[in-house]
Design an enzyme around this catalytic site. Structure first.
Site, PDB file in Angstrom:
ATOM      1  N   GLU A  62       0.871  -1.178   0.000  1.00  0.00           N
ATOM      2  CA  GLU A  62       0.000   0.000   0.000  1.00  0.00           C
ATOM      3  C   GLU A  62       0.905   1.224   0.000  1.00  0.00           C
ATOM      4  O   GLU A  62       1.810   1.332   0.836  1.00  0.00           O
ATOM      5  CB  GLU A  62      -0.910   0.015   1.224  1.00  0.00           C
ATOM      6  CG  GLU A  62      -1.887   1.170   1.218  1.00  0.00           C
ATOM      7  CD  GLU A  62      -2.791   1.204   2.441  1.00  0.00           C
ATOM      8  OE1 GLU A  62      -3.566   2.173   2.564  1.00  0.00           O
ATOM      9  OE2 GLU A  62      -2.711   0.286   3.262  1.00  0.00           O
TER      10      GLU A  62
ATOM     11  N   LYS B 146       4.816   0.520   9.984  1.00  0.00           N
ATOM     12  CA  LYS B 146       4.830   1.672   9.080  1.00  0.00           C
ATOM     13  C   LYS B 146       4.197   2.893   9.748  1.00  0.00           C
ATOM     14  O   LYS B 146       4.648   4.026   9.552  1.00  0.00           O
ATOM     15  CB  LYS B 146       4.080   1.323   7.788  1.00  0.00           C
ATOM     16  CG  LYS B 146       4.515   2.150   6.590  1.00  0.00           C
ATOM     17  CD  LYS B 146       3.628   1.899   5.386  1.00  0.00           C
ATOM     18  CE  LYS B 146       3.799   0.538   4.793  1.00  0.00           C
ATOM     19  NZ  LYS B 146       2.993   0.378   3.548  1.00  0.00           N
TER      20      LYS B 146
ATOM     21  N   ARG C 274       6.017 -13.289   9.552  1.00  0.00           N
ATOM     22  CA  ARG C 274       6.566 -11.963   9.273  1.00  0.00           C
ATOM     23  C   ARG C 274       7.931 -11.826   9.930  1.00  0.00           C
ATOM     24  O   ARG C 274       8.271 -12.556  10.866  1.00  0.00           O
ATOM     25  CB  ARG C 274       5.636 -10.859   9.742  1.00  0.00           C
ATOM     26  CG  ARG C 274       5.421 -10.789  11.240  1.00  0.00           C
ATOM     27  CD  ARG C 274       4.599  -9.576  11.620  1.00  0.00           C
ATOM     28  NE  ARG C 274       5.354  -8.336  11.388  1.00  0.00           N
ATOM     29  CZ  ARG C 274       4.800  -7.130  11.365  1.00  0.00           C
ATOM     30  NH1 ARG C 274       3.496  -6.999  11.518  1.00  0.00           N
ATOM     31  NH2 ARG C 274       5.532  -6.056  11.186  1.00  0.00           N
TER      32      ARG C 274
END
Length: 549
Positions: A31, A266, A256
């Protein structure tokens, strides 16, 4: 670079062998609401690496469904980072390319009685959803007719309602044990200009609805994501199935990447940028790919790091020293050796001829002799490190002190004869003598010394700035005290700026040039602050490592 055996690779291999797929198509779908970080590097490595091994392809696709947080700056930075890491995408795509088809698929759901327009507020929807142990409660607008829902959804698209007035929800199961299936919102109103579509749309699909449709439209065979999306897989499959997509991607989750003393959010990274704790997304203290690049970490080191991590479902924290290890391993044969003095102390060699300068030979990289020899000047005046002299040293201190003799790297033995101090008693200069017979490389064996110091010749030395780093967050894993926020744990000592000197043969260094400074570590020429008058060096990593593979 072949990725070792892992469960995703085995799935792909079986799918090809059984004829389920005739090729492998993956995608990296960031994104564009921030810069990529080291965690994304692992995802890039997996998606591009596995597809490449099977002769498949990987799309770079931007999940740009939220114009309130996205920007073309982020799009450009992501493209640059992927290319810098050494990967090439098959197609450059945007979720916004499919907005019309997504809208039509949402209309299809309404016509099938599987979606409805809801007037509840965001807080009310959250309240109605229930908890992990209690089922949700149906919205009073859930029973709207298909005709009314079609009319209202079209009115939403036409801009007849304000932000937050209405949403479109999937009609699945408010009593489902999986909270993601309790009539999730799939469209919301956002009167905002989109970086790609401008003001064409004022309704935007939610990520959980858009993402599976994007994969299906592109014919993605294996949709790889981290384990936090595992609970959303039933919704992913529901969207693909009920929207009657021609291809059915398979969502597969892997662990992850978490690294000790490293921010992997983020949102938190953006907060550090916005609140000016760092000088941008590419600050060398940031774990962003652009920050690592500016610091001097190489793409080869990152790829080797990801290779060593492997691919599994686990997501425990990796020691940050592991990445440092791969940086050292990559640079040790590439980086020229040189000398820099970070905290200079002047030394005058009283028995060396005044006005004389001689050139000494020094290896550019003793571990890679093919890099050749450099020449460095030596004269009556030099700089050494302040820490390499003590007036009253403890036992086993082998550097310079009154009456002691040490070797200057690539040069001579010197002996401290006199200490010069200022009015406050601070040592400002040393007077030493040298022994002409002890020149490095002559085979002198008359006596030995235990200390070897680095230095730079004083009259030709180039002023330089050195930037040393500590972890940006003192301890992200410790329990946060009441009333404190993430920003309260920013390490005030994360950056140390030092003014020193380097060898004169480094006058033409360029941004991103990398060197090993004797005893200090590996450094990179900073591309943001370096000027023609003064180079700025970021320490990439120290020389010593406690990490063992």
């Amino acid at each position: 670079m072949e990725i070792g055996s892992n469960f995703i690779k085995n799935i792909m291999k079986e799918d090809l062998e059984t004829g389920k797929h005739d090729t492998v198509i993956t995608r990296f779908p960031p994104e564009p609401n921030g810069y990529l970080h080291i965690g994304h590097a692992k995802s890039i490595f997996i998606n591009f690496g596995l597809a490449d091994e099977f002769g498949g392809k990987t799309n770079l696709r931007f999940d740009d469904t939220n114009p309130l947080k996205e920007d073309i700056e982020y799009v450009n930075s992501i493209k640059e980072d992927v290319e810098w890491l050494g990967y090439e995408w098959e197609n450059l795509l945007f979720a916004s390319d499919y907005f019309e088809e997504m809208y039509e698929r949402a209309v299809l759901l309404i016509k099938k009685g599987l979606a409805y327009v809801d007037d509840l507020s965001a807080d009310e929807i959250r309240e109605y959803r229930g908890t992990l142990t209690e089922p949700g409660k149906e919205s009073p607008y859930r029973t709207r007719s298909i005709e009314e829902n079609l009319q209202l959804f079209e009115a939403m698209r036409n801009g007849e309602f304000g932000n937050g007035e209405k949403v479109l929800r999937a009609k699945i199961d408010m009593a489902s044990p999986n909270i993601n299936l309790r009539d999730p919102v799939i469209y919301r109103i956002a009167h905002a200009t989109h970086h790609n579509t401008g003001d064409k749309w004022c309704i935007y699909p939610m990520y959980a609805f858009a993402h599976p449709l994007e994969d299906a439209i592109e014919g993605v065979t294996h949709s790889l994501c981290t384990t936090e999306f595992e609970d959303q897989r039933p919704l992913y499959d529901w969207v693909v199935r009920e929207c009657e997509m021609e291809t059915t991607p398979q969502q597969i989750e892997f662990g992850r990447l978490n690294i000790t003393n490293t921010v992997m959010s983020k949102r938190k990274l953006k907060l550090l940028v916005d609140e000016k704790f760092v000088d941008g997304w590419d600050d060398p203290r940031m774990p962003t790919i652009s920050g690592l690049r500016r610091k001097g970490v190489t793409p080869e080191a990152i790829r080797n790091f990801c290779m060593e991590l492997g691919i599994s479902k686990g997501s425990g924290a990796v020691d940050s020293a592991m990445l440092d290890h791969f940086v050292r391993e990559d640079l040790k044969l590439k980086a020229p050796r040189t000398m820099g003095v970070l905290n200079p102390l002047k030394v005058v060699i009283t028995n060396y001829p005044e006005g004389q300068v001689e050139m000494l030979d020094a290896e550019i990289n003793p571990e890679n002799p093919e890099m050749g020899i450099r020449q460095i000047p030596f004269s009556r005046e030099i700089y050494i490190e302040q820490e390499d002299f003590m007036e009253n040293p403890p036992k086993k201190y082998f550097r310079l002190f009154p009456g002691n003799e040490v070797r200057l790297k690539h040069a001579y033995f010197i002996k401290c004869e006199e200490v010069i101090k200022d009015e406050e008693g601070n040592v400002i200069e040393l007077r030493c003598t040298y022994d002409q017979e002890t020149k490095s490389g002559t085979g002198f064996t008359g006596r030995k010394v235990k200390g070897t110091l680095h230095w730079v010749e004083a009259t030709q030395a180039i002023p330089a700035e050195f930037r040393l780093f500590e972890p940006l967050i003192s301890d992200e894993d410790e329990e946060m005290e009441e009333g404190k926020t993430f920003l309260d744990y920013v390490n005030p000592n994360s950056l140390e700026v030092i003014q020193g000197f380097i060898e004169p043969n480094m006058k033409d260094v360029k941004p991103q040039d990398k060197f090993q400074f004797f005893r200090h570590g590996y450094f990179n020429v900073d591309p943001k602050y370096t000027t023609a008058e003064k180079p700025v060096f970021n320490r990439i990593v120290s020389l010593k490592s406690s990490f063992k593979l």
